[in-house]
Design a protein around this motif. Sequence first.
Motif, PDB file in Angstrom:
ATOM      1  N   UNK A   1      40.700  52.319 -14.215  1.00  0.00           N
ATOM      2  CA  UNK A   1      40.290  51.236 -13.321  1.00  0.00           C
ATOM      3  C   UNK A   1      40.856  51.396 -11.911  1.00  0.00           C
ATOM      4  N   UNK A   2      41.725  52.384 -11.700  1.00  0.00           N
ATOM      5  CA  UNK A   2      42.406  52.541 -10.415  1.00  0.00           C
ATOM      6  C   UNK A   2      41.941  53.738  -9.596  1.00  0.00           C
ATOM      7  N   UNK A   3      40.900  54.395 -10.007  1.00  0.00           N
ATOM      8  CA  UNK A   3      40.474  55.636  -9.354  1.00  0.00           C
ATOM      9  C   UNK A   3      40.245  55.437  -7.856  1.00  0.00           C
TER      10      UNK A   3
ATOM     11  N   UNK B   1      43.588  55.006  -6.124  1.00  0.00           N
ATOM     12  CA  UNK B   1      44.323  56.272  -6.100  1.00  0.00           C
ATOM     13  C   UNK B   1      43.793  57.152  -4.972  1.00  0.00           C
ATOM     14  N   UNK B   2      42.477  57.227  -4.838  1.00  0.00           N
ATOM     15  CA  UNK B   2      41.865  58.076  -3.810  1.00  0.00           C
ATOM     16  C   UNK B   2      42.156  57.563  -2.403  1.00  0.00           C
ATOM     17  N   UNK B   3      42.380  56.267  -2.264  1.00  0.00           N
ATOM     18  CA  UNK B   3      42.606  55.687  -0.933  1.00  0.00           C
ATOM     19  C   UNK B   3      44.045  55.843  -0.443  1.00  0.00           C
ATOM     20  N   UNK B   4      44.906  56.478  -1.218  1.00  0.00           N
ATOM     21  CA  UNK B   4      46.318  56.616  -0.843  1.00  0.00           C
ATOM     22  C   UNK B   4      46.573  57.735   0.154  1.00  0.00           C
TER      23      UNK B   4
ATOM     24  N   UNK C   1      41.954  61.153 -19.391  1.00  0.00           N
ATOM     25  CA  UNK C   1      40.775  61.520 -20.191  1.00  0.00           C
ATOM     26  C   UNK C   1      39.733  60.416 -20.279  1.00  0.00           C
ATOM     27  N   UNK C   2      40.012  59.220 -19.754  1.00  0.00           N
ATOM     28  CA  UNK C   2      39.060  58.110 -19.876  1.00  0.00           C
ATOM     29  C   UNK C   2      37.998  58.096 -18.785  1.00  0.00           C
ATOM     30  N   UNK C   3      38.156  58.914 -17.746  1.00  0.00           N
ATOM     31  CA  UNK C   3      37.198  58.935 -16.633  1.00  0.00           C
ATOM     32  C   UNK C   3      36.698  60.366 -16.435  1.00  0.00           C
ATOM     33  N   UNK C   4      35.394  60.544 -16.490  1.00  0.00           N
ATOM     34  CA  UNK C   4      34.842  61.879 -16.258  1.00  0.00           C
ATOM     35  C   UNK C   4      34.882  62.195 -14.761  1.00  0.00           C
ATOM     36  N   UNK C   5      34.870  63.460 -14.451  1.00  0.00           N
ATOM     37  CA  UNK C   5      34.856  63.875 -13.055  1.00  0.00           C
ATOM     38  C   UNK C   5      33.571  63.391 -12.383  1.00  0.00           C
ATOM     39  N   UNK C   6      32.463  63.412 -13.115  1.00  0.00           N
ATOM     40  CA  UNK C   6      31.195  62.933 -12.560  1.00  0.00           C
ATOM     41  C   UNK C   6      31.286  61.450 -12.201  1.00  0.00           C
ATOM     42  N   UNK C   7      31.877  60.653 -13.085  1.00  0.00           N
ATOM     43  CA  UNK C   7      32.025  59.221 -12.809  1.00  0.00           C
ATOM     44  C   UNK C   7      32.929  58.999 -11.598  1.00  0.00           C
TER      45      UNK C   7
ATOM     46  N   UNK D   1      33.411  60.986  -9.075  1.00  0.00           N
ATOM     47  CA  UNK D   1      32.658  61.357  -7.867  1.00  0.00           C
ATOM     48  C   UNK D   1      31.709  60.242  -7.445  1.00  0.00           C
ATOM     49  N   UNK D   2      31.080  59.575  -8.408  1.00  0.00           N
ATOM     50  CA  UNK D   2      30.174  58.463  -8.092  1.00  0.00           C
ATOM     51  C   UNK D   2      30.944  57.286  -7.490  1.00  0.00           C
ATOM     52  N   UNK D   3      32.153  57.075  -7.958  1.00  0.00           N
ATOM     53  CA  UNK D   3      32.935  55.920  -7.530  1.00  0.00           C
ATOM     54  C   UNK D   3      33.676  56.113  -6.209  1.00  0.00           C
ATOM     55  N   UNK D   4      33.894  57.346  -5.801  1.00  0.00           N
ATOM     56  CA  UNK D   4      34.662  57.628  -4.592  1.00  0.00           C
ATOM     57  C   UNK D   4      33.714  58.053  -3.478  1.00  0.00           C
TER      58      UNK D   4
END
Length: 80
Positions: free
Chosen positions: A23-25, A28-31, A40-46, A48-51
Amino acid sequence: VVKAIKDKNPTTPVIIYIAKSGALVERMASTGVDCVSLDWTVSIEEARRRIDNKDMIFQGNLDPSILYAPDHIIKERSEA
């Protein structure tokens, strides 16, 4: 912390990893890090869509239970 690292060592890549952080992706990216290490709960594809940062690097997303699998399965999943 990231700013302090970058100020002192601007060419050093910074990777962030937080366990159970699906839930924090975005946060995390905004830091200001260079790479978000996914659990393991978030795919790389997901991720990429969220960031909304096409330059963000992602790594990880390997289910730790795979480490109990035969070698060929570990190789297959870790190289996917």
